[in-house]
Design an enzyme around this catalytic site. Sequence first.
Site, PDB file in Angstrom:
ATOM      1  N   MET A 227     -37.318  18.151  -6.260  1.00 56.22           N
ATOM      2  CA  MET A 227     -36.837  16.950  -6.920  1.00 56.22           C
ATOM      3  C   MET A 227     -37.227  15.684  -6.179  1.00 56.22           C
ATOM      4  O   MET A 227     -37.142  14.607  -6.714  1.00 56.22           O
ATOM      5  CB  MET A 227     -35.311  17.014  -7.054  1.00 56.22           C
ATOM      6  CG  MET A 227     -34.806  18.224  -7.818  1.00 56.22           C
ATOM      7  SD  MET A 227     -35.320  18.239  -9.513  1.00 56.22           S
ATOM      8  CE  MET A 227     -34.299  16.947 -10.180  1.00 56.22           C
ATOM      9  N   CYS A 228     -37.610  15.803  -4.922  1.00 54.88           N
ATOM     10  CA  CYS A 228     -37.967  14.643  -4.106  1.00 54.88           C
ATOM     11  C   CYS A 228     -38.809  15.128  -2.930  1.00 54.88           C
ATOM     12  O   CYS A 228     -38.952  16.319  -2.696  1.00 54.88           O
ATOM     13  CB  CYS A 228     -36.723  13.928  -3.546  1.00 54.88           C
ATOM     14  SG  CYS A 228     -35.522  13.401  -4.779  1.00 54.88           S
ATOM     15  N   ARG A 229     -39.338  14.185  -2.165  1.00 49.22           N
ATOM     16  CA  ARG A 229     -39.952  14.449  -0.874  1.00 49.22           C
ATOM     17  C   ARG A 229     -39.392  13.413   0.097  1.00 49.22           C
ATOM     18  O   ARG A 229     -39.194  12.254  -0.279  1.00 49.22           O
ATOM     19  CB  ARG A 229     -41.469  14.314  -0.916  1.00 49.22           C
ATOM     20  CG  ARG A 229     -42.204  15.210  -1.897  1.00 49.22           C
ATOM     21  CD  ARG A 229     -42.393  16.645  -1.385  1.00 49.22           C
ATOM     22  NE  ARG A 229     -41.195  17.456  -1.622  1.00 49.22           N
ATOM     23  CZ  ARG A 229     -41.082  18.741  -1.253  1.00 49.22           C
ATOM     24  NH1 ARG A 229     -42.060  19.335  -0.595  1.00 49.22           N
ATOM     25  NH2 ARG A 229     -39.983  19.402  -1.514  1.00 49.22           N
TER      26      ARG A 229
ATOM     27  N   CYS B  54     -35.785  17.953  -3.522  1.00 44.60           N
ATOM     28  CA  CYS B  54     -35.291  16.972  -3.467  1.00 44.60           C
ATOM     29  C   CYS B  54     -34.464  17.026  -4.584  1.00 44.60           C
ATOM     30  O   CYS B  54     -34.472  18.054  -4.865  1.00 44.60           O
ATOM     31  CB  CYS B  54     -36.236  16.209  -3.612  1.00 44.60           C
ATOM     32  SG  CYS B  54     -36.247  14.673  -3.451  1.00 44.60           S
TER      33      CYS B  54
END
Length: 271
Positions: A1-3, A270
């Site tokens: 979902m993110c980095r 994420c």
Amino acid sequence: MCRHIAYVGPETSIGQVLTEPAHSLVRQSWAPQRQASGTVNADGFGVGWYAPGDPVPARYRRAGPIWADLSFADLARVVRSGAVLAAVRDATLAGADAEAAAAPFVSGRWLFSHNGAVAGWPDSAAPLMSGLPPVELLALEARTDSAFVWALVLHRLRAGDELGTALGETVRQLAEAAPASRLNLLLTDGATIAATAWGDSLWYRTEPGRSAVVASEPYDDDPLWQEVPDRTVLTASRAGVLLASLDDPASSPTLDSARPGGPPSSKEPCT
């Protein structure tokens, strides 16, 4: 979902950490290599950094993709710091709370990011809300699971928990309430980095006595990068790295005795 990524070490331009490496955070925003969920992180970004002699970090956030922000590219070239935390976001609900939902979240000397998602949000987290004072719930910066996770972590930090303990206990609490959650958390106070691997990739690179980097994935091909096992809490500083299992609360942290020029001798390869 993110980095996301955090760095502590000698003062350097934040561009050397975030934009210049071959597989930098900027590239990871549109071409991540190890992301467990989602393919493009274009729903906002943020960076926090510490100026010499000031324990309270500065922060720059935007609702759009990092590659489209020409002001950030210029800022990254000239701003220098010895401690940085940054993140690019793939929103569970696109557009939700815009810039306010972009990590890093900040309070006092702490910067925080969450890579992942709380399964069944918000219903699954409702039983945990009673553990927070009403004023802390009212002060949530965004109506997202990541902002709530930050509130849980911050409550522990304010009660005196060390960084790694605050993250580890929060992950255990959330995993019990919402077992399918992905809970890679990242936290720094400008001197120490704490992180959890729970459902997504996490790596670190350390040169003991000099620097430490903790990131969702390596930003280059340096052999010093080491993968963190899933369900682990990590604490890193310029002195080195400690790893502890989140499956066993009684486990003792393992010291990473990494030396410049070689891999750690104490470890196998994420929203």
